[in-house]
Design an enzyme around this catalytic site. Structure first.
Site, PDB file in Angstrom:
ATOM      1  N   SER A  62       0.838  -1.243  -0.133  1.00 16.65           N
ATOM      2  CA  SER A  62      -0.166  -0.024  -0.049  1.00 16.65           C
ATOM      3  C   SER A  62       0.904   1.365   0.024  1.00 16.65           C
ATOM      4  O   SER A  62       0.246   2.509  -0.034  1.00 16.65           O
ATOM      5  CB  SER A  62      -1.014  -0.104   1.276  1.00 16.65           C
ATOM      6  OG  SER A  62      -2.078  -0.847   0.942  1.00 16.65           O
ATOM      7  N   LYS A  65       0.194   3.782  -2.722  1.00 15.23           N
ATOM      8  CA  LYS A  65      -0.966   4.999  -2.607  1.00 15.23           C
ATOM      9  C   LYS A  65      -0.107   6.288  -2.333  1.00 15.23           C
ATOM     10  O   LYS A  65      -0.570   7.467  -2.648  1.00 15.23           O
ATOM     11  CB  LYS A  65      -1.817   4.425  -1.537  1.00 15.23           C
ATOM     12  CG  LYS A  65      -2.802   3.501  -1.727  1.00 15.23           C
ATOM     13  CD  LYS A  65      -3.687   3.258  -0.381  1.00 15.23           C
ATOM     14  CE  LYS A  65      -4.677   1.921  -0.714  1.00 15.23           C
ATOM     15  NZ  LYS A  65      -3.954   0.696  -0.279  1.00 15.23           N
ATOM     16  N   SER A 122      -5.798   3.777   4.612  1.00 19.81           N
ATOM     17  CA  SER A 122      -5.383   2.829   3.447  1.00 19.81           C
ATOM     18  C   SER A 122      -6.703   2.326   2.636  1.00 19.81           C
ATOM     19  O   SER A 122      -6.526   1.173   2.135  1.00 19.81           O
ATOM     20  CB  SER A 122      -4.434   1.830   3.878  1.00 19.81           C
ATOM     21  OG  SER A 122      -3.514   1.322   2.895  1.00 19.81           O
TER      22      SER A 122
END
Length: 387
Positions: A62, A65, A122
């Site tokens: 993640s 991102k 997230s």
């Protein structure tokens, strides 16, 4: 385009005995024993303070991102997106697994709310919803992500989605991730989101949703205000963190730690090392006018050339700077149209022959092509002055 130096100034700071940075690894410092790779940089200069396997290609999970948030912030600055615009969730976005804020197909949230869902919790669903809004589809957004990778000069990063969910040929490196984080941190407002430990979505509804930051250092390490964690079974525990103390902002990246406790401990080691050994001397903030640029056949004849990022000089603690020279270069001939943010020159900080910092200068505003009537009036005014 030809360039010319329009100003060279000695920055008299009444400091002395500057010496260039030394990477921690050269002195045998081991800060991230169990991580697969790691890097520590100072944000303004980009100088590397510590590195371990920094160019090894690994799944970023993640931390992907960070790029997604960068493209969101760019769209807002360019006026292509507003904070209060309502973003509709597609069925596809709502179907995302993993970390999510449980958006329903057809549900709308503002850009501000979506970004909170991405930065704090997230949210994969929020990431895809924003990707579809900005680029029209997830695939088109991924193209934008990889175009930005090339613009940043990164050779070891490739994205397949805006979430970091496992995918073939989806990889980055600690070094590249630090550069992407550095670029995101140009937008000072981003830490308002990444630095929040908890918040709520759907505040006044029956579906009130509690957001808790996946980056626990935001709560437990003074000065940490971002950026993004990551975890998959393949990637293990990852974190790109940033902290600021005494005018110095650093970025620490860890890939592949075996546990969240070890990930946080190793990032803490790097942050402690940076703040105990180094000092930043700020020179310019972002968007500061430092020169004028002439625009040929523009609706505006002159534009401010402004700094594209914060500019500083880094030293070890106990060492200072003296006789730093500022060299400003602007394009000799800039033709309309010019858009705000277009590169129009550079600013370089030097000590002797050593380049300490080099950064782009950008247009502070637009200058469209002048109309025939504007050009006629200018030529008429020119002849009148000759008379």
């Amino acid at each position: 385009m030809k360039r010319f130096v329009i100003a060279i100034f000695t920055i008299a700071l009444t400091f002395s005995a500057f010496s260039p940075y030394v990477q921690a690894e050269e002195k045998g410092v081991q800060l991230t024993e169990s991580a697969k790779s790691a890097i520590l940089i100072e944000r303004d200069t980009g100088q590397v303070l510590y590195e371990k396997n920094g160019h090894e290609k690994l799944p970023p999970a993640s931390m992907t991102k960070i790029m997604t948030m960068l493209l969101i912030m760019e769209a807002i600055e360019e006026g292509k997106l507003t904070w209060d615009e309502k973003i509709r969730t597609s069925e596809y976005a709502a179907s995302m697994g993993g970390s999510q804020i449980f958006l329903e197909a057809g549900e709308e949230m503002t850009t501000d709310e979506m970004l909170r869902g991405i930065a704090i919790a997230s949210g994969n669903d929020a990431s895809v919803a924003m990707a579809e809004r900005i680029a029209g589809s997830e695939d088109a957004f991924v193209e934008k992500m990889n175009t930005k990778v090339k613009e940043l000069g990164l050779e070891n990063t490739k994205f397949q989605n805006p979430t970091g969910l496992p995918a073939k040929e989806h990889y980055s490196t600690a070094s590249d991730m630090a550069v992407i984080a550095k670029e995101l941190l140009k937008y000072e407002g981003i830490t308002k989101y990444t630095g929040q430990y908890e918040d709520y979505l759907r505040q006044d509804t029956e579906k009130k949703f509690w957001l808790v930051n996946t980056n626990k250092l935001v709560k437990f390490y003074p000065g940490v205000d971002g950026l993004k964690t990551g975890f998959t079974a393949e990637a293990k525990y990852c974190l790109t963190a940033t902290a600021q103390k005494d005018n110095m902002r650093v970025i620490a990246v860890v890939f592949g730690a075996p546990t969240p406790k070890e990930r946080n401990a190793q990032v803490t080691n790097m942050l402690d090392y940076a703040f105990s050994h180094y000092k930043t001397h700020p020179m310019f903030e972002r968007n500061v006018p430092v020169a004028k640029v002439h625009v040929s056949k523009g609706s505006v004849k002159e534009l401010d050339a402004v700094t594209s990022e914060p500019i500083s000089v880094l030293t070890k603690k106990g060492e200072n700077i003296d006789d730093v020279v500022k060299e400003i270069n602007v394009d000799e001939k800039v033709k309309a149209p010019v858009k705000k943010g277009d590169k129009v020159g550079s600013i370089i900080l030097k000590k002797g022959s050593q380049v300490l910092s080099e950064s782009d200068l950008i247009a502070g505003s637009d200058s469209l092509e002048a109309s025939w009537w504007q050009l006629f009036k200018r030529s008429l005014g020119h002849f009148t002055k000759l008379d």
